[in-house]
Design an enzyme around this catalytic site. Structure first.
Site, mmCIF file in Angstrom:
data_model
loop_
_atom_site.group_PDB
_atom_site.id
_atom_site.type_symbol
_atom_site.label_atom_id
_atom_site.label_comp_id
_atom_site.label_asym_id
_atom_site.label_seq_id
_atom_site.Cartn_x
_atom_site.Cartn_y
_atom_site.Cartn_z
ATOM 1 N N LYS A 51 37.972 40.957 37.643
ATOM 2 C CA LYS A 51 37.937 41.625 39.084
ATOM 3 C C LYS A 51 37.021 42.800 39.276
ATOM 4 O O LYS A 51 36.204 42.725 39.988
ATOM 5 C CB LYS A 51 39.482 42.091 39.139
ATOM 6 N N ASP A 96 41.404 49.848 41.250
ATOM 7 C CA ASP A 96 42.346 48.934 40.528
ATOM 8 C C ASP A 96 43.571 49.390 40.620
ATOM 9 O O ASP A 96 43.715 50.500 41.160
ATOM 10 C CB ASP A 96 41.679 49.196 39.035
ATOM 11 N N THR A 145 47.593 43.059 39.895
ATOM 12 C CA THR A 145 48.174 42.257 39.114
ATOM 13 C C THR A 145 49.435 41.588 39.771
ATOM 14 O O THR A 145 50.000 40.628 39.502
ATOM 15 C CB THR A 145 48.460 42.625 37.809
ATOM 16 N N ARG A 204 38.027 38.285 28.912
ATOM 17 C CA ARG A 204 38.068 39.438 28.243
ATOM 18 C C ARG A 204 38.377 39.210 26.839
ATOM 19 O O ARG A 204 37.896 39.765 25.780
ATOM 20 C CB ARG A 204 38.821 40.485 28.807
#
Ligand code: ADE
Length: 315
Positions: A51, A96, A145, A204
């Site tokens: 993201k 975020d 999320t 990741r």
């Protein structure tokens, strides 16, 4: 520093998320040819899928700057005001965990997103006045999320709402090869695939596993990473062939043994395993649900027969 250089720098370098990539290519081209900024974009999905990388790529493709922050850093309205008034025309603001914005900060965002201004109330009661601060047009990229935790006024102000999905093994293999090139490490295609299979669909994680396998190969004197080296190193790290780590296995075995595979609530599971409830919900569960090892029912989560089989805990 190294983390930064592993990120793809533009859309062409970005692997996976084909639909999203295509939408962004179109959106960026259209906005650029009209000389406008890109519409606000909301990205949701499990952590580690890219993201932040997408926000950085958008800014680079649009030729503007990107400011990166997270909702917990915007506790006071003045924190977010400070960011907004300092944006140059077209800049990207990445927030975020946007579902965790404090209410006052969130309300400031409404007029900022919609009309590119901040409305402030100064004073109290009958002497209260409103002051308006104009802002440059900017693009907000929000990430979360938990899209369901967003209020609808906030959600409605995004022009594009997109979910990032878990990556396929072949996409992750390509990422391993790309990262290995940057790290100047030799990886065979079998080696890349072995690491990719154990990375829970997450770039990741694939890059983190690659670094650990590379350490192992270096210290044990293997000249390159093939599937044997990758398997040895990942077994040492207790990452199993499905990519489950120690915590995943603890969560599943607790549900099977302690709760007899009956529906269990998040808090009870957190208490029994000593893991943080939010981490279980946002980090561990999405992948276990995706691979069909876990089901969510109205009465709680239950482990599936496949999970029992994988752990060798069949009755
Ligand atoms: N590194 C991490 N995520 C990536 C992606 N989606 N594409 C290319 N390289 C990456």
């Amino acid at each position: 520093q190294q983390e930064e250089s592993l990120r793809p720098q533009n859309l062409a370098e970005y692997i996976g998320q084909k639909d999203l990539k295509q939408l962004l290519e179109i959106g960026i081209q259209a906005a650029q040819s009209r000389g406008e900024s890109l519409d606000h974009l909301l990205l949701y999905g499990p952590p580690g899928l890219g993201k932040t990388t997408i926000a950085l790529i958008i800014a680079r493709e649009m030729g503007v700057n990107c400011k990166i922050t997270a909702a917990p850093a915007l506790e006071r309205p003045r924190d977010i005001m400070g960011l907004l008034v300092n944006m140059a025309p077209g800049d990207v603001l990445f927030i975020d965990e946007i579902h965790r914005l404090a209410r006052m900060s969130e309300e400031l965002l409404y007029s900022a997103m919609e009309d590119f201004r901040i409305d402030l109330t100064v004073g109290k009661g009958t002497s209260a006045k409103t002051r308006t601060i104009p802002l440059s047009k900017f693009t907000l990229v929000g990430a979360t999320t938990k899209v369901g935790a967003l209020t609808s006024p906030l959600r409605d102000r995004f022009g594009l709402i997109q979910r990032l999905r878990f990556y396929e093994v072949d996409e992750l293999s390509t990422i391993v090869s790309r990262t290995a090139g940057i790290l100047q490490t030799q990886v065979t295609s079998d080696g890349a695939e072995e690491i990719a299979r154990r990375a829970r669909g997450t770039p990741r994680i694939v890059n983190r596993l690659l670094k650990r396998v590379r350490d192992y190969a270096q210290v044990t004197g293997y000249p390159q990473i093939d599937s044997t080296v990758a398997t040895e190193a990942l077994e040492l790290l207790q990452v199993d062939p499905m990519g489950l780590d120690w915590t995943d296995r603890l969560l599943l075995s607790t549900m099977i043994n302690q709760f007899n595979s009956r529906p269990v609530g998040l808090e009870a599971l957190a208490a029994s395993t000593g893991e943080d409830a939010q981490t279980i919900e946002e980090v561990y569960e999405p992948y276990l649900l995706q691979i069909g090892y876990l089901q969510r029912t109205p009465r709680g989560r239950i482990p599936t027969p496949q999970a029992k089989q994988h752990l060798g805990l069949e009755d």
